[in-house]
Motif scaffolding. Structure first.
Motif: not given
Length: 65
Positions: A37-44, A46-52
């Protein structure tokens, strides 16, 4: 959407601000896993920007899957 960099890694061509394309790419990816959760940057969610499996570069990110 992707290019192979000089290290042979898949690098996202949209940089760090192509929110729509990053979301579309993640929706089409069978390897997508949401990051902590602390690494998420996109509002969506499912986004590559939020991928592990993404690793940030100076101008974009690489996909480790």
């Amino acid at each position: 959407m992707w290019q192979v960099n000089d290290k042979g890694e898949r690098e996202f061509t949209g940089g760090k601000q192509d929110w729509n394309t990053a979301a579309k790419a993640a929706e089409e990816c069978s390897c997508f896993q949401e990051d902590d959760e602390d690494e998420l940057v996109a509002d969506e969610n499912i986004s590559c920007y939020n991928c592990r499996y993404r690793r940030w570069t100076a101008s974009s990110f690489i996909c480790c899957k």
